[in-house]
Enzyme design. Structure first.
Site, PDB file in Angstrom:
ATOM      1  N   HIS A 188      41.978  44.856  51.226  1.00  0.00           N
ATOM      2  CA  HIS A 188      42.726  44.900  49.831  1.00  0.00           C
ATOM      3  C   HIS A 188      43.950  44.212  49.009  1.00  0.00           C
ATOM      4  CE1 HIS A 188      42.503  46.097  45.189  1.00  0.00           C
ATOM      5  NE2 HIS A 188      41.481  44.501  44.875  1.00  0.00           N
ATOM      6  N   HIS A 241      34.693  51.958  44.688  1.00  0.00           N
ATOM      7  CA  HIS A 241      35.283  50.165  44.783  1.00  0.00           C
ATOM      8  C   HIS A 241      36.255  50.579  45.576  1.00  0.00           C
ATOM      9  CE1 HIS A 241      36.908  46.062  43.317  1.00  0.00           C
ATOM     10  NE2 HIS A 241      38.142  46.564  42.594  1.00  0.00           N
TER      11      HIS A 241
END
Length: 205
Positions: free
Chosen positions: A134, A55
């Site tokens: 992110h 992820h």
């Protein structure tokens, strides 16, 4: 990615044994587990297998030197706090944003075969370089990471890697085309055609 290697004939006694005793994955080398799967699974479509995934796979190289802005997908309050209280806010941002500590090669060696790749173009960047993001942006470009994956595949021609590109923050049409060209240029014949069924038989010699 499909290496286009033909499968050998499967030893039927091995198949029979695996059906009777169940397939065991114990002792498989993580860096080449796909090519060491029991032959009873060689014709199994990939979507019937549990594929180890990562992820936000490239967050191990987020820019932690405070040079990267907070990505614009974050709440307005966080962006304002980061603007005026960066030394206080950034440690919390990094703690949340960094989901992986291993490099992409280390992840591959550990058996990861599915990668969550979130693509972005840095704001106010006059270049066409693409990054991952992110919370903040990475220091490594998309091209650099994809070349590293390709080099690993060259050394492991019987393995299959699935790359999931998504989000595309700040990309216009030209940058989308550039991303596609980069993928095709780097991986060339390793790319799996859309018409080919994704199964292990294609990847095991």
């Amino acid at each position: 990615f499909d290496q286009g290697i033909q499968s050998p004939k499967c030893n039927m006694s091995s198949v029979a044994a695996s059906k009777q005793s169940g397939v065991s994955f114990r002792g498989l080398p993580m860096e080449s587990w796909m090519s060491h799967l029991p032959c009873a699974l060689w014709d199994t479509p990939l979507f019937h297998l549990a594929i180890p995934g990562s992820h936000n796979a490239i967050t191990y190289c987020l820019d932690t030197n405070n040079r990267s802005p907070v990505d614009p997908m974050q709440p307005d309050m966080l962006q304002q706090l980061d603007k005026f209280m960066k030394p206080f806010i950034r440690p919390f941002v990094y703690k949340w944003a960094i989901t992986q500590e291993f490099s992409v090669k280390q992840q591959l060696d550990c058996g990861v075969r599915y990668y969550d790749l979130r693509i972005a173009h840095r704001p106010n960047d006059s270049s066409t370089d693409l990054y991952f993001y992110h919370g903040v942006y990475t220091t490594l470009t998309v091209e650099t990471v994809l070349k590293e994956i390709n080099d690993w595949l060259d050394a492991h021609p019987k393995e299959v890697v699935i790359l999931s590109f998504s989000h595309f923050l700040g990309l216009n049409q030209d940058l989308h085309v550039l991303l596609l060209m980069t993928i095709r240029t780097i991986f060339t014949s390793k790319l799996c055609p859309k018409t080919v069924q994704l199964c292990l038989v294609c990847s095991i010699k």
